[in-house]
Design an enzyme around this catalytic site. Structure first.
Site, PDB file in Angstrom:
ATOM      1  N   SER A  40     -42.371   6.194  15.658  1.00  0.00           N
ATOM      2  CA  SER A  40     -42.138   7.638  15.600  1.00  0.00           C
ATOM      3  C   SER A  40     -40.937   7.863  14.700  1.00  0.00           C
ATOM      4  CB  SER A  40     -41.869   8.192  16.997  1.00  0.00           C
ATOM      5  OG  SER A  40     -40.669   7.682  17.528  1.00  0.00           O
ATOM      6  N   HIS A 152     -45.738   5.471  21.623  1.00  0.00           N
ATOM      7  CA  HIS A 152     -45.556   4.065  22.003  1.00  0.00           C
ATOM      8  C   HIS A 152     -46.570   3.568  23.028  1.00  0.00           C
ATOM      9  CE1 HIS A 152     -41.028   4.344  20.792  1.00  0.00           C
ATOM     10  NE2 HIS A 152     -41.828   4.356  19.764  1.00  0.00           N
ATOM     11  N   GLN A 160     -41.820  10.526  24.972  1.00  0.00           N
ATOM     12  CA  GLN A 160     -41.986   9.140  24.534  1.00  0.00           C
ATOM     13  C   GLN A 160     -41.360   8.098  25.464  1.00  0.00           C
ATOM     14  OE1 GLN A 160     -41.548   8.206  20.145  1.00  0.00           O
ATOM     15  NE2 GLN A 160     -39.660   7.308  20.891  1.00  0.00           N
ATOM     16  N   GLU A 161     -40.179   8.426  26.028  1.00  0.00           N
ATOM     17  CA  GLU A 161     -39.456   7.399  26.779  1.00  0.00           C
ATOM     18  C   GLU A 161     -38.824   7.958  28.048  1.00  0.00           C
ATOM     19  OE1 GLU A 161     -36.650   5.547  24.098  1.00  0.00           O
ATOM     20  OE2 GLU A 161     -38.124   5.521  22.489  1.00  0.00           O
ATOM     21  N   GLU A 204     -42.415  -0.852  23.954  1.00  0.00           N
ATOM     22  CA  GLU A 204     -41.042  -1.241  24.285  1.00  0.00           C
ATOM     23  C   GLU A 204     -40.939  -1.909  25.648  1.00  0.00           C
ATOM     24  OE1 GLU A 204     -38.416   2.064  23.477  1.00  0.00           O
ATOM     25  OE2 GLU A 204     -38.805   1.917  21.339  1.00  0.00           O
ATOM     26  N   ASP A 241     -36.248  10.252  26.162  1.00  0.00           N
ATOM     27  CA  ASP A 241     -36.364  10.489  24.725  1.00  0.00           C
ATOM     28  C   ASP A 241     -37.655  11.272  24.541  1.00  0.00           C
ATOM     29  OD1 ASP A 241     -36.548  10.629  22.010  1.00  0.00           O
ATOM     30  OD2 ASP A 241     -36.597   8.448  21.660  1.00  0.00           O
ATOM     31  N   GLU A 284     -32.837  12.931  24.488  1.00  0.00           N
ATOM     32  CA  GLU A 284     -32.856  12.630  23.055  1.00  0.00           C
ATOM     33  C   GLU A 284     -33.948  13.448  22.366  1.00  0.00           C
ATOM     34  OE1 GLU A 284     -32.894   8.402  22.443  1.00  0.00           O
ATOM     35  OE2 GLU A 284     -33.943   8.544  20.527  1.00  0.00           O
ATOM     36  N   ASP A 311     -31.651  11.668  17.255  1.00  0.00           N
ATOM     37  CA  ASP A 311     -32.219  10.448  16.649  1.00  0.00           C
ATOM     38  C   ASP A 311     -32.963  10.868  15.381  1.00  0.00           C
ATOM     39  OD1 ASP A 311     -33.614   8.166  15.938  1.00  0.00           O
ATOM     40  OD2 ASP A 311     -34.970   8.195  17.647  1.00  0.00           O
ATOM     41  N   LYS A 336     -29.434   3.643  14.309  1.00  0.00           N
ATOM     42  CA  LYS A 336     -30.407   2.599  13.982  1.00  0.00           C
ATOM     43  C   LYS A 336     -30.124   2.193  12.544  1.00  0.00           C
ATOM     44  CE  LYS A 336     -34.245   4.580  16.725  1.00  0.00           C
ATOM     45  NZ  LYS A 336     -35.307   5.620  16.655  1.00  0.00           N
ATOM     46  N   HIS A 364     -32.480  -0.116  19.148  1.00  0.00           N
ATOM     47  CA  HIS A 364     -33.564  -0.894  18.558  1.00  0.00           C
ATOM     48  C   HIS A 364     -34.599   0.048  17.936  1.00  0.00           C
ATOM     49  CE1 HIS A 364     -36.303  -0.424  22.367  1.00  0.00           C
ATOM     50  NE2 HIS A 364     -35.716   0.702  22.015  1.00  0.00           N
ATOM     51  N   ARG A 365     -35.718  -0.531  17.458  1.00  0.00           N
ATOM     52  CA  ARG A 365     -36.899   0.245  17.057  1.00  0.00           C
ATOM     53  C   ARG A 365     -38.061  -0.174  17.950  1.00  0.00           C
ATOM     54  NH1 ARG A 365     -36.052   3.458  12.492  1.00  0.00           N
ATOM     55  NH2 ARG A 365     -37.677   4.596  13.627  1.00  0.00           N
ATOM     56  N   SER A 366     -39.133   0.587  17.920  1.00  0.00           N
ATOM     57  CA  SER A 366     -40.278   0.192  18.752  1.00  0.00           C
ATOM     58  C   SER A 366     -40.950  -1.074  18.218  1.00  0.00           C
ATOM     59  CB  SER A 366     -41.272   1.338  18.874  1.00  0.00           C
ATOM     60  OG  SER A 366     -41.639   1.807  17.602  1.00  0.00           O
ATOM     61  N   LYS A 387     -29.739   1.109  23.547  1.00  0.00           N
ATOM     62  CA  LYS A 387     -31.122   1.420  23.894  1.00  0.00           C
ATOM     63  C   LYS A 387     -31.951   0.276  23.356  1.00  0.00           C
ATOM     64  CE  LYS A 387     -33.912   4.783  22.492  1.00  0.00           C
ATOM     65  NZ  LYS A 387     -34.583   6.060  22.216  1.00  0.00           N
TER      66      LYS A 387
HETATM   67  P1  PGA Z   1     -39.322   4.325  16.955  1.00  0.00           P
HETATM   68  O1  PGA Z   1     -38.884   4.963  18.337  1.00  0.00           O
HETATM   69  O2  PGA Z   1     -38.606   3.051  16.751  1.00  0.00           O
HETATM   70  O3  PGA Z   1     -40.810   4.186  17.114  1.00  0.00           O
HETATM   71  O4  PGA Z   1     -38.975   5.350  15.893  1.00  0.00           O
HETATM   72  C1  PGA Z   1     -37.645   4.766  18.950  1.00  0.00           C
HETATM   73  C2  PGA Z   1     -36.970   6.077  19.246  1.00  0.00           C
HETATM   74  O5  PGA Z   1     -37.530   7.165  18.971  1.00  0.00           O
HETATM   75  O6  PGA Z   1     -35.845   6.084  19.748  1.00  0.00           O
HETATM   76 ZN    ZN Z   2     -35.800   8.460  19.632  1.00  0.00          ZN
END
Ligand code: PGA
Ligand code: ZN
Length: 427
Positions: A40, A152, A160-161, A204, A241, A284, A311, A336, A364-366, A387
């Protein structure tokens, strides 16, 4: 002095190719780092260079490898690996584009981080000490993403999270244990309630249960915390998130949440109810990545109570961060390194955020690798937060396990902040 720079293709956690770089110094130092990949992604992120064509479904990285081995390597070989800012600026200049699309942010980030690790190794220091100097270190509170939705996971959760943060601990290792206990309890809870398919995991490492509403996911977290013997809101707090750009419809200017179409104002009210009902301490990307104004409204309503985190809004870009600081859009900034491409730019972003009393969350990233650089970066920056997913899947546990090693190494010189990590200097 850098004597060798070499790139190779390795696989990331989604089975896609990515760039790994090794740097060797004349002083016998060695550094290795790899580029992660998002799903994302923010639309203003630096570009991940992919080959296109048939191999790997177009996701090959041969051009990025070529750029490291034949464009970057000749220019940085012979330089002192400690000259991180110079080396990073050479790569930025060689690239010459605003979004690193010529050399590729994947080529640049792996090189930049490998240089730092080689310099640390040459100095005989772990990376967190090399980057963090002397003084007390701060172990990060882990924001553990234990229910996955959005881009994800293959379920219907729009957010998403769904994260837990074990704040009622005296050390990182104790926090990790609490997080693991809740994660295992959640598994049992989901299996009993939704059946065995509910404990399949997403990108994740969090579970990806067939839930229909975000509240269901938050209820599951609260239940799991209680079943594990902890007090929600005291021992363990929650974070989400939203990654709202993923379900924003630009044409109508609305968000599709739990099967309803909400305006930005309605979504804001939805958050206000949610934070009254659940012990949520961070949100987030609550809105679309261009809507600084809505971010600012929510930030002012929740000041001192809930961190609002940028983010996709900031994409580790200092210009976008400065705009957010001016507009008081958020109280925290996600970091990131691969969103911007170089360690130097990521550090400048972190220090700019901190200078304005924004919290920094190293992330991190996904799509990840076994690379553990972000564990060191979080400790070196005294960010207070990391994270890095659920405590499952090797590419996620690699970071947690490295933090256990770091805590052992800095024992007596590092603290675990717990809930204090959330306290703003001036709310
Ligand atoms: P991404 O997601 O690494 O798929 O962009 C992580 C996030 O949105 O924090
Ligand atoms: Zn994010």
């Amino acid at each position: 002095i850098i004597s060798r720079v070499r790139a190779r293709m390795i696989l990331d956690s989604r089975g896609n190719p990515t760039v790994e770089v090794e740097v060797v110094t004349r002083g016998g130092g060695f550094g290795r780092a790899a580029a992660p990949a998002g799903a994302s992604k923010g639309k203003h992120e630096a570009l991940e260079l992919r080959d296109g064509g048939k191999k790997f479904g177009g996701r090959g990285v041969d051009r990025a490898l070529f750029n490291v081995n034949h464009v970057i390597a000749p220019r940085i070989t012979g330089l002192d690996a400690r000259m991180q800012r110079l080396i990073d600026s050479i790569m930025v200049d060689l690239d010459g584009t605003p979004n690193k699309s010529r050399l590729g942010a994947n080529a640049i980030v792996a090189t930049s981080l490998a240089v730092a690790k080689a310099a640390a190794d040459t100095a005989g220091m772990p990376l967190y000490r090399y980057l963090g100097g002397t003084g007390t270190f701060v172990m990060p509170v882990p924001l553990m993403n234990i229910i996955n939705g959005g881009a994800h996971a293959g379920n219907e959760l729009s957010f998403q999270e769904f994260m837990i943060a074990p704040v009622g601990a005296d050390s990182f290792s104790e926090a990790l244990r609490i997080g693991v206990e809740v994660y295992q309890m959640l598994k049992k809870y989901l299996k009993d309630k939704y059946g065995a398919s509910a404990i399949n995991v997403g990108d994740e490492g969090g579970y990806a249960p067939p839930m229909k509403s975000n509240k269901e996911a938050l209820d599951a977290l609260v239940e799991a915390i209680k079943l594990a013997g902890y007090e929600p809101g005291a021992d363990v707090v929650l974070g989400i998130d939203v990654a709202a750009s993923q379900f924003y419809d630009a044409e109508s200017g609305t968000y599709s949440v739990d099967g309803h179409r909400l305006s930005a104002e309605e979504l804001l009210d939805y958050y206000l109810v949610m934070v009254d009902e659940y012990p949520i301490r961070s949100i987030e990307d609550p809105f679309y990545e261009e809507d600084y104004e809505s971010f600012a409204k929510l930030t002012s309503k929740l000041l001192g109570r809930v961190l609002i985190v940028g983010d996709d809004l900031y994409v580790t870009n200092i210009g976008r961060l400065v705009r957010g600081i001016e507009l008081k859009a958020t109280t925290a900034a996600l970091l990131k390194v691969n969103q911007v491409g170089t360690l130097t730019e990521a550090l400048d972003y972190a220090y700019t955020a901190m200078a304005s009393n924004l919290k920094v969350i190293v992330s991190h990233r996904s799509g990840e690798t076994e690379d553990t650089t972000i564990a060191h970066l979080a400790v070196a920056l005294r960010a207070g937060f990391i994270k890095t997913g659920a405590p499952a899947r090797g590419e996620r546990t690699a970071k947690y396990n490295e933090l256990l090693r770091i805590e052992e190494d800095c024992s007596g010189e590092c603290i675990y902040p717990g809930i204090r990590a959330y306290q703003s200097l001036h709310p």
